[in-house]
Design a protein around this motif. Sequence first.
Motif, PDB file in Angstrom:
ATOM      1  N   ASP A   4       7.806   1.868  -1.579  1.00 54.22           N
ATOM      2  CA  ASP A   4       8.981   0.934  -0.972  1.00 54.22           C
ATOM      3  C   ASP A   4       8.641   0.786   0.703  1.00 54.22           C
ATOM      4  OD1 ASP A   4       9.251   3.778  -0.363  1.00 54.22           O
ATOM      5  OD2 ASP A   4      11.522   3.475  -0.676  1.00 54.22           O
ATOM      6  N   SER A  11       0.631   0.933   0.650  1.00 52.43           N
ATOM      7  CA  SER A  11       2.066   0.371   0.041  1.00 52.43           C
ATOM      8  C   SER A  11       1.866  -1.115  -0.595  1.00 52.43           C
ATOM      9  CB  SER A  11       3.298   0.467   0.816  1.00 52.43           C
ATOM     10  OG  SER A  11       4.325  -0.020   0.281  1.00 52.43           O
ATOM     11  N   ARG A  16       4.588   6.514  -2.464  1.00 51.36           N
ATOM     12  CA  ARG A  16       5.826   5.559  -1.941  1.00 51.36           C
ATOM     13  C   ARG A  16       5.136   4.360  -1.989  1.00 51.36           C
ATOM     14  NH1 ARG A  16       9.848   7.297   2.707  1.00 51.36           N
ATOM     15  NH2 ARG A  16      10.444   5.237   1.957  1.00 51.36           N
TER      16      ARG A  16
END
Length: 385
Positions: free
Chosen positions: A135, A330, A133
């Motif tokens: 985000d 991230s 991920r």
Amino acid sequence: MIKKIGLLCLLILLYGLLGLVMTTAQGAISGVTGSSVLNVRELPDRSSARLTQFPPRTQVIVEARNEVGDWLLVSAPALSLRGWVAIGYVTFDREVRVMEELPVSSERVIDPAAQGTTGSPGEAPPVVIIPDRTDYPPVYLTNAVWRNVRNIWARGRQMGNDPWVLMKVGESNTAGTVYLCNFEWQAYSLGNYTHLQGIVDGFSRTGSFCRVNASAQNGFATVNVLDPQFAPSDICQPNESPLVCEVRRSRPSFAFIYIGLADTGILTTREFNANLTQIVQYLSRNGVIPILQTWPTADTFNGNNRPQLFNEEIRAVAARQNVPLLDFRSALYNYANHGTGSDGYHLSVRDETRSELTGDELIYGRTYREWQSLQILYDLMSAFN
């Protein structure tokens, strides 16, 4: 004459049975890799294709050797991977007569993407790789986190912790002189981030940017941070873990925690979560604000899903314990090699001798990490003072 031949045959039979019993008693041959990441190849040859890399201190089962005996065919059950590694990088769990006890093999090992278990190649379906991920916010500082860190800060003032001292918890991305030392050595440029000068000056005065940390050593996993046998005897007291030792001797107010890759080879995600929680809770009780950090890896590390899953545990601990998190996994995802260097794990940097926040922080993982570390110290100190 017949009796002598019969006796000789009986002795040979007994010797063979004894060897079988000894081999069975010894069981599988196992070992552990060294304190650095280790290349795993498809054939026992340095020029053969690299399948993947084992994290530091990965537990392995030794299946066979090559004809010469300088390469081992191993499997890592916790990672669901197998392949060839040079024998010099494996420490056996017992004394092993390599040439006598290990069978000879010349097997070409298949790519990790097709390895589902440590069984015979091709028997299991391919591993489904969990996508990262991207985000997540680069900094996790919710209202609940702010309330908690204010309480920890107040506790630290009551306990006499130095507001301008930080400590480090981690492995080779954090130990030694690779992280923040350039700012203490005046080998840096802040570029447009001149508001960070006070942070650089304050922590440089106490020497905590580059002090030796018992809790940050090459190859460290969470189990090492909590185990007294890994505490340096020259700076720690008897029965102190590296964590307890560093808190006692430094009396810090902040702790940067960057750890987990070595854990992927020896722990389950639940065990890692429990250890990391123990570290965070100990620091919090002692007035030290834990600042967790996720860690990026190149795609060559991600085929077994362990880095993705362990980083999710870091995020979970931050959320459950209400402590700050710098989410480098991230934030660096779109950097070249996800912000790592050629080995796929150590953070990338243009010039190890300088920290240039004049554009390098937007290209290189290590410089980005240092920039964000200074920034969160600025944010926290600004709120407390």
